[in-house]
Write a protein that holds these residues in place. Structure first.
Motif, mmCIF file in Angstrom:
data_model
loop_
_atom_site.group_PDB
_atom_site.id
_atom_site.type_symbol
_atom_site.label_atom_id
_atom_site.label_comp_id
_atom_site.label_asym_id
_atom_site.label_seq_id
_atom_site.Cartn_x
_atom_site.Cartn_y
_atom_site.Cartn_z
ATOM 1 N N ARG A 198 -10.708 -5.648 -37.584
ATOM 2 C CA ARG A 198 -9.539 -6.183 -36.910
ATOM 3 C C ARG A 198 -8.936 -7.400 -37.624
ATOM 4 O O ARG A 198 -7.777 -7.686 -37.473
ATOM 5 C CB ARG A 198 -9.877 -6.566 -35.457
ATOM 6 C CG ARG A 198 -10.330 -5.417 -34.575
ATOM 7 C CD ARG A 198 -9.369 -4.258 -34.479
ATOM 8 N NE ARG A 198 -7.949 -4.590 -34.414
ATOM 9 C CZ ARG A 198 -7.269 -4.852 -33.314
ATOM 10 N NH1 ARG A 198 -7.865 -4.808 -32.153
ATOM 11 N NH2 ARG A 198 -5.993 -5.134 -33.357
ATOM 12 N N ASP A 252 -4.609 -8.329 -28.843
ATOM 13 C CA ASP A 252 -3.365 -7.593 -29.051
ATOM 14 C C ASP A 252 -3.358 -6.234 -28.350
ATOM 15 O O ASP A 252 -2.426 -5.905 -27.633
ATOM 16 C CB ASP A 252 -3.100 -7.436 -30.552
ATOM 17 C CG ASP A 252 -4.302 -6.872 -31.304
ATOM 18 O OD1 ASP A 252 -5.389 -6.729 -30.688
ATOM 19 O OD2 ASP A 252 -4.170 -6.575 -32.505
ATOM 20 N N ARG A 253 -4.408 -5.426 -28.525
ATOM 21 C CA ARG A 253 -4.391 -4.061 -27.983
ATOM 22 C C ARG A 253 -5.083 -3.994 -26.633
ATOM 23 O O ARG A 253 -6.003 -4.759 -26.369
ATOM 24 C CB ARG A 253 -5.133 -3.123 -28.940
ATOM 25 C CG ARG A 253 -4.544 -3.117 -30.324
ATOM 26 C CD ARG A 253 -5.302 -2.131 -31.195
ATOM 27 N NE ARG A 253 -4.836 -2.228 -32.573
ATOM 28 C CZ ARG A 253 -5.484 -1.728 -33.619
ATOM 29 N NH1 ARG A 253 -6.631 -1.093 -33.447
ATOM 30 N NH2 ARG A 253 -4.992 -1.860 -34.828
ATOM 31 N N VAL A 265 -1.771 -7.925 -21.691
ATOM 32 C CA VAL A 265 -2.238 -6.643 -22.220
ATOM 33 C C VAL A 265 -3.423 -6.180 -21.346
ATOM 34 O O VAL A 265 -4.259 -6.995 -20.944
ATOM 35 C CB VAL A 265 -2.618 -6.800 -23.728
ATOM 36 C CG1 VAL A 265 -3.759 -7.782 -23.919
ATOM 37 C CG2 VAL A 265 -2.939 -5.480 -24.368
ATOM 38 N N ALA A 301 -0.074 2.251 -22.522
ATOM 39 C CA ALA A 301 0.722 2.609 -23.702
ATOM 40 C C ALA A 301 -0.021 2.186 -24.957
ATOM 41 O O ALA A 301 -0.537 1.086 -25.036
ATOM 42 C CB ALA A 301 2.076 1.922 -23.619
ATOM 43 N N GLY A 302 -0.081 3.103 -25.934
ATOM 44 C CA GLY A 302 -0.790 2.794 -27.177
ATOM 45 C C GLY A 302 -2.264 3.119 -27.103
ATOM 46 O O GLY A 302 -2.949 3.116 -28.124
ATOM 47 N N GLY A 303 -2.775 3.407 -25.901
ATOM 48 C CA GLY A 303 -4.181 3.793 -25.763
ATOM 49 C C GLY A 303 -5.111 2.598 -25.769
ATOM 50 O O GLY A 303 -4.722 1.482 -26.112
ATOM 51 N N TRP A 304 -6.379 2.855 -25.356
ATOM 52 C CA TRP A 304 -7.396 1.802 -25.312
ATOM 53 C C TRP A 304 -8.034 1.616 -26.686
ATOM 54 O O TRP A 304 -8.269 2.575 -27.398
ATOM 55 C CB TRP A 304 -8.516 2.164 -24.343
ATOM 56 C CG TRP A 304 -8.169 2.284 -22.901
ATOM 57 C CD1 TRP A 304 -8.059 3.447 -22.188
ATOM 58 C CD2 TRP A 304 -7.925 1.221 -21.981
ATOM 59 N NE1 TRP A 304 -7.751 3.169 -20.885
ATOM 60 C CE2 TRP A 304 -7.657 1.805 -20.721
ATOM 61 C CE3 TRP A 304 -7.897 -0.179 -22.094
ATOM 62 C CZ2 TRP A 304 -7.378 1.046 -19.579
ATOM 63 C CZ3 TRP A 304 -7.619 -0.935 -20.967
ATOM 64 C CH2 TRP A 304 -7.363 -0.322 -19.725
ATOM 65 N N GLU A 305 -8.380 0.371 -26.984
ATOM 66 C CA GLU A 305 -9.339 0.083 -28.039
ATOM 67 C C GLU A 305 -10.654 -0.142 -27.297
ATOM 68 O O GLU A 305 -10.724 -1.031 -26.446
ATOM 69 C CB GLU A 305 -8.909 -1.185 -28.791
ATOM 70 C CG GLU A 305 -9.600 -1.409 -30.112
ATOM 71 C CD GLU A 305 -9.038 -0.503 -31.213
ATOM 72 O OE1 GLU A 305 -7.921 0.037 -31.071
ATOM 73 O OE2 GLU A 305 -9.745 -0.335 -32.214
ATOM 74 N N GLN A 334 -11.641 9.618 -25.495
ATOM 75 C CA GLN A 334 -11.323 8.453 -26.318
ATOM 76 C C GLN A 334 -11.520 8.824 -27.800
ATOM 77 O O GLN A 334 -12.580 9.330 -28.178
ATOM 78 C CB GLN A 334 -12.236 7.287 -25.929
ATOM 79 C CG GLN A 334 -12.090 6.037 -26.773
ATOM 80 C CD GLN A 334 -10.769 5.297 -26.548
ATOM 81 O OE1 GLN A 334 -9.991 5.635 -25.661
ATOM 82 N NE2 GLN A 334 -10.517 4.294 -27.369
ATOM 83 N N ARG A 392 -11.190 4.818 -32.346
ATOM 84 C CA ARG A 392 -10.787 3.685 -31.499
ATOM 85 C C ARG A 392 -11.978 3.214 -30.662
ATOM 86 O O ARG A 392 -11.827 2.702 -29.566
ATOM 87 C CB ARG A 392 -9.624 4.101 -30.581
ATOM 88 C CG ARG A 392 -8.373 4.590 -31.293
ATOM 89 C CD ARG A 392 -7.589 3.472 -31.965
ATOM 90 N NE ARG A 392 -7.168 2.423 -31.069
ATOM 91 C CZ ARG A 392 -6.065 2.465 -30.292
ATOM 92 N NH1 ARG A 392 -5.281 3.534 -30.297
ATOM 93 N NH2 ARG A 392 -5.742 1.446 -29.530
#
Ligand SMILES: Cc1cc2nc3c(=O)[nH]c(=O)nc-3n(C[C@H](O)[C@H](O)[C@H](O)COP(=O)(O)OP(=O)(O)OC[C@H]3O[C@@H](n4cnc5c(N)ncnc54)[C@H](O)[C@@H]3O)c2cc1C
Lengths: 201, 258
Positions: B23, B137-138, B166, B221-225, B247, B251
């Motif tokens: 990251r 961020d995610r 987030v 939106a953008g999915g889970w990390e 999943q 990710r």
């Protein structure tokens, strides 16, 4: 020296063969991998040697097993601090694979990559001369998936993150190219005897 | 022997990059410099775990999820070193916090739990590893068990301290309520999972598909990390559940405490 008040530590039986800063994990074999353990069927495993070679070659497990059997019996050292004594891996010397592909004189380094996409970089000199193996047996039994089965690379004289699990191939290069942990702050070579843990050590 | 090798040259493209990129960039300097840290406070979290607050002059700062290396030195020069996750969120207090489980016969955790007191000095280097870091961020789906919740708590605290919007969810597994580290601090983002004993009305059992299904059926939106941390057994179990629930493997970040 910064001594810690009241810290004596375990009784020190001098353990020959234990690199600096390491401890003996005994019968434990901790699993350290940042990834989901892939379930790869032996029939789906393959190993390729490419890049700067006379002829790129690929083996499946059956073909790899037909190469001369070899193995490693000795110690392994993980950068997180444990060492494990007297392990026995069975497989084939990496020299057998490299000889078949024929490294070009310009090849100096390799990137070992896993079927998951994990990578580690190594100087070619650390992979030749009977110092590295592709193994599929541990203690005479098939290597468990969480330890890299069906087959993994073993380079026991370096920290064990270099011994790529679920090995898929070796790409020979004329320069060093950092792999997964090496890009995450770990040392480019990882020699346990010089305690090369992090980049800059 | 070589004639038995199968020739499929050209049909196989080696993955050019690792599956799950780190990251953040990690400072090589911070990672290699040993700093003297002074213990300033000890807080009991559970009968088996305590938090140790340390003043670390020159600490380079960290991101939630990172860890450090710590060493203790005996009179005769013998040293023991171990990795510990940072429990505190990044801040400018000049302090960091670690939470240590007391491991039976543990050389380093034993010293912390039986000998250490405020004023003691130890040495640390770090922060280390950009792989398990979460910059905030995610959307983050955090799965931890036992002391594996430590780096995840740093993420929860960071999320709160910065007022991040987030999405962040924590599933934390413990044997029972009395063993749940940071129990008083959890809010609506957290679901505890109790494996041996639970308060009245709360089911007992391992982390199960039912815990993940609602989160993964309707991801942000953008999915889970996903960040998974704990023993190897927990990491294997939790990561398999994540994959089964859809999943993507690239990710999922896993930190195994061994
Ligand atoms: C990245 C990372 C982050 C971590 N973060 C945390 C954290 O936030 N909190 C936390 O509590 N832990 C964390 N750990 C685990 C931590 O690093 C230590 O492994 C743990 O504290 C045990 O260390 P110890 O010295 O107390 O026990 P050890 O002395 O190492 O003992 C561990 C076990 O091995 C046995 N053992 C080991 N060496 C010997 C020996 N020479 N002789 C006899 N028996 C032996 C012991 O009996 C015991 O059962 C983390 C680990 C990693 C890799």
């Amino acid at each position: 020296m910064n001594t810690t008040r009241g810290f004596t530590g375990r009784p020190r039986a001098a353990r020959p063969g234990l690199p600096p800063g390491q401890y003996d994990a005994g019968d434990d074999w901790p699993v350290l991998s940042a990834e989901v353990t892939p379930q790869i069927a032996p029939a789906d495993w393959s190993f390729r040697v490419g890049g700067l070679v006379a002829e790129p070659r690929t083996w499946d497990l059956a073909a790899a097993r037909r190469l001369p059997a070899s193995g490693y019996a000795g110690d392994i050292h993980c950068v997180t601090g444990w060492s494990k004594f007297g392990v026995r891996f069975g497989g084939v010397s990496l020299d057998a694979f490299l000889d078949a592909a024929g490294p070009l004189p310009s090849a100096t380094h390799a990137v070992a990559h896993a079927h998951t996409g994990y990578t580690a970089n190594l100087p070619l000199a650390d992979l030749t001369g009977g110092r590295a193996w592709i193994v599929w047996e541990y203690d005479g039994r098939p290597l468990a998936p969480e330890h890299g089965g069906p087959a993994r690379l073993v380079v026991p004289h370096l920290y064990f993150w270099k011994s790529v699990k679920w090995i898929a191939g070796l790409e020979l290069l004329d320069h060093d190219e950092p792999g997964f942990w090496e890009q995450n702050g770990y040392h480019a070579r990882g020699n346990p005897w010089e305690e090369q843990r992090y980049s800059g050590d | 022997m070589t004639e038995t090798a199968t020739h499929t040259a050209g049909t196989f493209t080696p993955p050019a990059r690792f599956a799950v990129p780190g990251r953040i960039e990690v400072s090589g300097r911070a990672a290699t410099t040993w700093r003297t840290a002074t213990l300033t406070e000890i807080r009991r979290e559970t009968p088996r775990a305590s938090t140790f607050r340390l003043a670390v002059p020159g600490w380079a700062g960290h991101l939630p999820g990172q860890h450090l290396m710590l060493r203790l030195t005996a009179e005769d020069g013998y040293r023991a070193q171990r990795h510990y996750s940072l429990a505190s969120a990044p801040d400018d207090s000049g302090h960091i916090e670690l939470t240590l489980d007391r491991v039976p016969d543990g050389e380093v955790s034993g010293w912390f739990h039986t000998v250490a007191r405020p004023g003691d000095e130890i040495e640390v280097r770090g922060p280390l590893s950009g792989f398990f870091a979460w910059p905030g961020d995610r959307p983050a789906l955090l799965l931890g068990a036992g002391s594996g919740v430590v780096p995840l708590m740093s993420m929860v605290r960071h999320h709160r301290a910065r007022g991040l919007t987030v999405p962040l969810r924590l599933l934390v597994s413990a044997r029972g309520p009395e063993e749940l580290i940071y129990a008083r601090e959890y809010g609506t983002e957290t679901t505890p999972v109790f494996t041996r004993t639970a308060p009245a009305g709360v089911p007992v059992g391992r982390l199960a598909p039912g815990h993940l299904a609602p989160l993964l059926a309707d991801p942000p939106a953008g999915g889970w990390e996903a960040y998974v941390c704990g023993s190897n057994a927990f990491a294997e179990h939790a990561s398999r559940l994540l994959v089964a629930a859809g999943q993507p493997v690239d990710r999922i970040r896993i930190e195994r405490f061994g």
